[in-house]
Design an enzyme around this catalytic site. Structure first.
Site, mmCIF file in Angstrom:
data_model
loop_
_atom_site.group_PDB
_atom_site.id
_atom_site.type_symbol
_atom_site.label_atom_id
_atom_site.label_comp_id
_atom_site.label_asym_id
_atom_site.label_seq_id
_atom_site.Cartn_x
_atom_site.Cartn_y
_atom_site.Cartn_z
ATOM 1 N N THR A 57 0.851 -1.186 0.000
ATOM 2 C CA THR A 57 0.000 0.000 0.000
ATOM 3 C C THR A 57 0.889 1.239 0.000
ATOM 4 O O THR A 57 2.049 1.172 0.420
ATOM 5 C CB THR A 57 -0.954 -0.009 1.206
ATOM 6 O OG1 THR A 57 -0.187 -0.079 2.401
ATOM 7 C CG2 THR A 57 -1.918 -1.195 1.130
ATOM 8 N N THR A 59 1.360 4.326 1.653
ATOM 9 C CA THR A 59 2.072 4.839 2.826
ATOM 10 C C THR A 59 3.034 3.795 3.371
ATOM 11 O O THR A 59 4.170 4.104 3.737
ATOM 12 C CB THR A 59 1.072 5.286 3.922
ATOM 13 O OG1 THR A 59 0.252 6.324 3.384
ATOM 14 C CG2 THR A 59 1.796 5.806 5.150
ATOM 15 N N CYS A 60 2.599 2.553 3.396
ATOM 16 C CA CYS A 60 3.434 1.476 3.936
ATOM 17 C C CYS A 60 4.676 1.253 3.075
ATOM 18 O O CYS A 60 5.780 1.065 3.594
ATOM 19 C CB CYS A 60 2.622 0.189 4.042
ATOM 20 S SG CYS A 60 1.096 0.381 4.991
ATOM 21 N N SER A 61 4.500 1.270 1.769
ATOM 22 C CA SER A 61 5.601 0.980 0.851
ATOM 23 C C SER A 61 6.502 2.174 0.571
ATOM 24 O O SER A 61 7.677 1.997 0.269
ATOM 25 C CB SER A 61 5.044 0.470 -0.482
ATOM 26 O OG SER A 61 4.455 -0.796 -0.314
ATOM 27 N N VAL A 65 8.193 1.269 5.419
ATOM 28 C CA VAL A 65 9.240 0.243 5.282
ATOM 29 C C VAL A 65 10.583 0.834 4.849
ATOM 30 O O VAL A 65 11.619 0.467 5.411
ATOM 31 C CB VAL A 65 8.775 -0.888 4.336
ATOM 32 C CG1 VAL A 65 9.921 -1.808 3.962
ATOM 33 C CG2 VAL A 65 7.663 -1.697 4.995
#
Length: 165
Positions: A57, A59-61, A65
């Site tokens: 996703t 924001t996560c990617s 991370v």
């Protein structure tokens, strides 16, 4: 009940995991999921665990991370032995996400929290998915635990965690 500094890390936390191997290093290779007993594996280690709502996703990617990947040497300098990310995605997706981020071996563990079981147990799940949070565990004791209450990556990002090590 939410974890807070001074709490013991729960004794029954088991995630799903596909260990990285050279022969299954390609993103299209599936591997075989196994149980990862975090309570046992982390009992005598310094660990940073962070959670995201979903693999791959934005924001996560893009924001979450990468900060941990870039700061991995600094985390290790501070004595962190294990860095792990969890999401409610299945272990195949988490394994592919690790490979997509060029993580080999166990530099960062990409663990599955099926049905957000762990996140639910600490009250940090949202609509059946893991919330966005970070926890520092030092030899079985929680020393930092924060969940994001607004959009973005502030209290759960690598910089915030580094500031609390």
């Amino acid at each position: 009940m939410a974890l807070k500094p001074g709490d013991s890390f729960p004794a029954d936390v088991v995630f799903q995991y596909i260990p990285w191997t050279e022969e299954s290093g390609e993103i299209s290779a599936c591997g075989i999921p196994i149980a990862y007993n975090a309570s046992k594996e982390w009992a005598d280690r310094k660990v940073v665990l962070f959670a995201v709502p979903g693999a791959f996703t934005p924001t996560c990617s893009i924001n979450h991370v990468p900060g941990y990947i870039q700061n991995l040497p600094k985390l290790k300098e501070k004595g962190v032995e294990v860095v792990a990310v969890i999401a409610s995605n299945d272990p195949f997706v988490m394994s592919a996400w690790g490979k997509a981020n060029n993580i080999k071996g166990d530099d960062i563990l990409f663990l599955s929290d099926p049905d957000a079981k762990f996140a639910n147990s600490i009250g940090w799940a949202n609509s059946g998915r893991t919330g966005r949070f970070a926890i520092i565990i030092d030899h079985g004791k929680v020393t930092y635990a924060q969940i994001e209450t607004e959009q973005g990556v502030k209290v759960s990002g690598a910089d915030a965690v580094l500031a609390h090590l």
